[in-house]
Design a protein around this motif. Structure first.
Motif, PDB file in Angstrom:
ATOM      1  N   MET A  46     -44.708-131.855  -1.840  1.00 50.74           N
ATOM      2  CA  MET A  46     -45.236-130.769  -2.665  1.00 50.74           C
ATOM      3  C   MET A  46     -44.952-129.409  -2.031  1.00 50.74           C
ATOM      4  O   MET A  46     -44.470-128.496  -2.698  1.00 50.74           O
ATOM      5  N   ASP A  47     -45.266-129.283  -0.754  1.00 48.73           N
ATOM      6  CA  ASP A  47     -45.089-128.002  -0.070  1.00 48.73           C
ATOM      7  C   ASP A  47     -43.615-127.646   0.109  1.00 48.73           C
ATOM      8  O   ASP A  47     -43.277-126.483   0.308  1.00 48.73           O
ATOM      9  N   GLY A  48     -42.748-128.647   0.021  1.00 48.52           N
ATOM     10  CA  GLY A  48     -41.319-128.411   0.143  1.00 48.52           C
ATOM     11  C   GLY A  48     -40.631-128.034  -1.159  1.00 48.52           C
ATOM     12  O   GLY A  48     -39.433-127.721  -1.162  1.00 48.52           O
ATOM     13  N   LEU A  49     -41.368-128.047  -2.268  1.00 45.48           N
ATOM     14  CA  LEU A  49     -40.763-127.631  -3.537  1.00 45.48           C
ATOM     15  C   LEU A  49     -40.368-126.161  -3.435  1.00 45.48           C
ATOM     16  O   LEU A  49     -41.143-125.334  -2.939  1.00 45.48           O
ATOM     17  N   PRO A  50     -39.187-125.813  -3.897  1.00 50.67           N
ATOM     18  CA  PRO A  50     -38.767-124.410  -3.812  1.00 50.67           C
ATOM     19  C   PRO A  50     -39.663-123.503  -4.646  1.00 50.67           C
ATOM     20  O   PRO A  50     -40.127-123.890  -5.716  1.00 50.67           O
ATOM     21  N   GLN A  51     -39.886-122.303  -4.153  1.00 47.21           N
ATOM     22  CA  GLN A  51     -40.748-121.339  -4.847  1.00 47.21           C
ATOM     23  C   GLN A  51     -40.275-121.053  -6.274  1.00 47.21           C
ATOM     24  O   GLN A  51     -41.073-120.721  -7.129  1.00 47.21           O
ATOM     25  N   ASP A  52     -38.983-121.181  -6.503  1.00 40.84           N
ATOM     26  CA  ASP A  52     -38.461-120.891  -7.835  1.00 40.84           C
ATOM     27  C   ASP A  52     -38.309-122.152  -8.695  1.00 40.84           C
ATOM     28  O   ASP A  52     -37.610-122.142  -9.700  1.00 40.84           O
ATOM     29  N   ALA A  53     -38.989-123.235  -8.313  1.00 41.18           N
ATOM     30  CA  ALA A  53     -38.872-124.503  -9.050  1.00 41.18           C
ATOM     31  C   ALA A  53     -39.419-124.391 -10.470  1.00 41.18           C
ATOM     32  O   ALA A  53     -39.014-125.132 -11.350  1.00 41.18           O
ATOM     33  N   GLY A  54     -40.352-123.476 -10.680  1.00 44.54           N
ATOM     34  CA  GLY A  54     -40.919-123.316 -12.021  1.00 44.54           C
ATOM     35  C   GLY A  54     -41.820-124.481 -12.390  1.00 44.54           C
ATOM     36  O   GLY A  54     -42.725-124.837 -11.659  1.00 44.54           O
ATOM     37  N   ARG A  55     -41.529-125.105 -13.522  1.00 44.38           N
ATOM     38  CA  ARG A  55     -42.336-126.237 -13.995  1.00 44.38           C
ATOM     39  C   ARG A  55     -41.681-127.540 -13.558  1.00 44.38           C
ATOM     40  O   ARG A  55     -40.543-127.814 -13.910  1.00 44.38           O
ATOM     41  N   VAL A  56     -42.432-128.329 -12.795  1.00 46.21           N
ATOM     42  CA  VAL A  56     -41.934-129.588 -12.257  1.00 46.21           C
ATOM     43  C   VAL A  56     -42.780-130.715 -12.829  1.00 46.21           C
ATOM     44  O   VAL A  56     -44.014-130.638 -12.837  1.00 46.21           O
ATOM     45  N   LEU A  57     -42.123-131.746 -13.315  1.00 44.20           N
ATOM     46  CA  LEU A  57     -42.806-132.952 -13.785  1.00 44.20           C
ATOM     47  C   LEU A  57     -42.436-134.083 -12.843  1.00 44.20           C
ATOM     48  O   LEU A  57     -41.251-134.332 -12.608  1.00 44.20           O
TER      49      LEU A  57
END
Length: 189
Positions: free
Chosen positions: A124-135
């Motif tokens: 979760m913390d590794g998701l890029p800041q610009d990932a937007g909406r993630v499912l």
């Protein structure tokens, strides 16, 4: 910039209905239920799924193109894989009791609940800041672990979170902090 992460629990099949520590296909009812849930799944710019057959078939039933992501795989239950909860309770009651009360315990030789919570939190913390909406279409244990991480709850809270098939939860991340977002009721829409 914020991230909205929606976690969706995979659909049900014979292994889920039997409370079996294993992967397995959806049954006809599970496919029907997943198809019926398709209209309530939010749009996402990134769609991932656990590598299980159950999550793959749920994604297909929902009409989603989702990439398999090892980080959201189910909890490794080691030697208990393939057995039902009732079988483990009958054969190894002390081990099961230890596993459900001690987040560090892994009497099955697999992953502890704490290890799963750490793995989910790192993803979760590794998701890029610009990932937007993630499912993320995943397993109940991973949904529990994600909620524990998002709320900075004690790992012992893991077993207090019920996650039925096709349940969703939304988490948002702003300024390095996760928050849980509940959906409005049907009367508020």
């Amino acid at each position: 910039m914020s991230i909205r992460l929606t976690l969706l629990c995979g659909g049900a099949g014979p292994t889920v209905r039997a409370a079996r520590f294993d992967d397995g296909p959806l049954d006809e009812r599970g496919v029907r239920e997943a198809r019926a849930a398709a209209d309530r799944i939010p749009a996402a710019s990134v769609c991932v799924r656990a590598p299980s057959l159950r999550c793959q078939q749920t994604a297909e039933a929902l009409g989603l193109t989702a990439v398999a992501e090892k980080a959201v795989r189910d909890l490794d239950v080691g030697t208990w894989r393939g057995r039902t909860l009732a079988e483990v309770a009958a054969d190894e009651p002390e081990a099961l009791a230890c596993w459900t009360t001690d987040p560090e315990a892994a009497p099955h030789g697999g992953e502890s609940v704490r290890q799963l919570c750490l793995r989910a939190g790192l993803w979760m913390d590794g998701l890029p800041q610009d990932a937007g909406r993630v499912l993320a279409l995943t397993e109940p244990a991973v949904v529990r672990a994600a909620v524990v991480h998002a709320l900075a709850a004690p790992v012992s809270a893991f077993w207090r979170i019920d996650v039925p098939p096709l349940a969703t939860i939304s988490l948002t991340r702003r300024s390095g902090r996760w928050n849980m977002r509940l959906s409005p009721s049907d009367t508020e829409r």
